[in-house]
Design a protein around this motif. Structure first.
Motif, PDB file in Angstrom:
ATOM      1  N   GLU A   1       0.932  -1.238   0.037  1.00  0.00           N
ATOM      2  CA  GLU A   1      -0.137  -0.159  -0.148  1.00  0.00           C
ATOM      3  C   GLU A   1       0.749   1.317  -0.034  1.00  0.00           C
ATOM      4  O   GLU A   1       0.765   2.143  -0.784  1.00  0.00           O
ATOM      5  N   LEU A   2       1.870   1.217   0.799  1.00  0.00           N
ATOM      6  CA  LEU A   2       2.738   2.295   0.925  1.00  0.00           C
ATOM      7  C   LEU A   2       3.671   2.641  -0.468  1.00  0.00           C
ATOM      8  O   LEU A   2       3.820   3.867  -0.896  1.00  0.00           O
TER       9      LEU A   2
ATOM     10  N   LYS B   1       2.653   1.851  -3.405  1.00  0.00           N
ATOM     11  CA  LYS B   1       1.495   2.090  -4.582  1.00  0.00           C
ATOM     12  C   LYS B   1       1.356   3.582  -4.288  1.00  0.00           C
ATOM     13  O   LYS B   1       1.143   4.528  -5.150  1.00  0.00           O
ATOM     14  N   LYS B   2       0.941   3.922  -2.975  1.00  0.00           N
ATOM     15  CA  LYS B   2       0.877   5.284  -2.489  1.00  0.00           C
ATOM     16  C   LYS B   2       1.880   6.425  -3.093  1.00  0.00           C
ATOM     17  O   LYS B   2       1.488   7.581  -3.631  1.00  0.00           O
ATOM     18  N   TYR B   3       3.222   6.063  -3.025  1.00  0.00           N
ATOM     19  CA  TYR B   3       4.132   7.096  -3.482  1.00  0.00           C
ATOM     20  C   TYR B   3       4.596   6.596  -4.889  1.00  0.00           C
ATOM     21  O   TYR B   3       5.394   7.271  -5.584  1.00  0.00           O
TER      22      TYR B   3
END
Length: 195
Positions: A167-168, A170-172
């Motif tokens: 998730e992290l 993909k977020k960045y």
């Protein structure tokens, strides 16, 4: 070689600022190009920050950093048609923007986790994340490796770690690789996450 690398049997600090070391690298670069690879990975670019290396050499981190930059520049000049990946090289790319012309990727290890513990609330993490996001603005793709998978598909904490990491990343907009906690990268790791 200068001496053994602590806790890494068979690995050594090298005198990367010597012309003899550049000749070794140059020969490897030629073989890589002859084998039709279009890029190379340069590991541990920030070795100049290592206190043990500074003590072994009697050189400051600034002197060692400048020597590293000169070697990278020389390689880029001698082998201009190669794409470069720098492992942990974000500081050099921000300080020496001319190097960004040939660098397509920066690979970072252990950005989000340290020893399987999430570190996204630390000052060091935030500083490093901001540097990587700045490089992303300059068209450099960030590759991320986290050593967080213990290999146990029944361990829900392991699964949660992996999900958080994905998730992290993909977020960045980072490309991610979930590696085993033993830090061995000699086989492809395919994590099995409980549903």
């Amino acid at each position: 070689m200068l001496g053994p690398l602590e806790n890494w049997p068979g690995e050594y600090y090298v005198k990367f600022w010597y012309i003899e070391w550049y000749k070794v690298i140059s020969e490897y670069m030629k073989k890589i190009i002859e084998a039709n690879f279009d890029g190379v990975v340069l590991d541990w670019i920030n070795v100049y920050e290592n206190v043990s290396l500074q003590k072994l050499t009697g050189k400051s981190s600034e002197v060692l950093k400048n020597a590293m930059v000169e070697n990278i520049r020389k390689a880029m000049k001698d082998f201009p048609n190669v794409d470069y990946v720098l492992i942990n090289g974000e500081d050099i790319l921000l300080e020496f923007p001319d190097l960004r012309e040939k660098v397509k990727y920066v690979l970072v290890e252990s950005l989000f986790f340290k020893n399987t513990k999430l570190v996204t609330n630390t000052k060091l993490y935030l500083q490093r994340l901001n540097k990587l996001l700045e490089l992303s603005k300059h068209g450099i793709t960030i590759l991320s490796v986290e050593y967080i998978d213990n290999g146990n598909p029944l361990d829900s904490k392991n699964g949660d770690r992996i999900k958080t990491y994905v998730e992290l990343s993909k977020k960045y907009g980072f490309k991610y690789y979930i590696a085993r906690t033993d830090m061995k990268l000699n086989t492809v790791n395919i994590p099995r996450v409980p549903k």
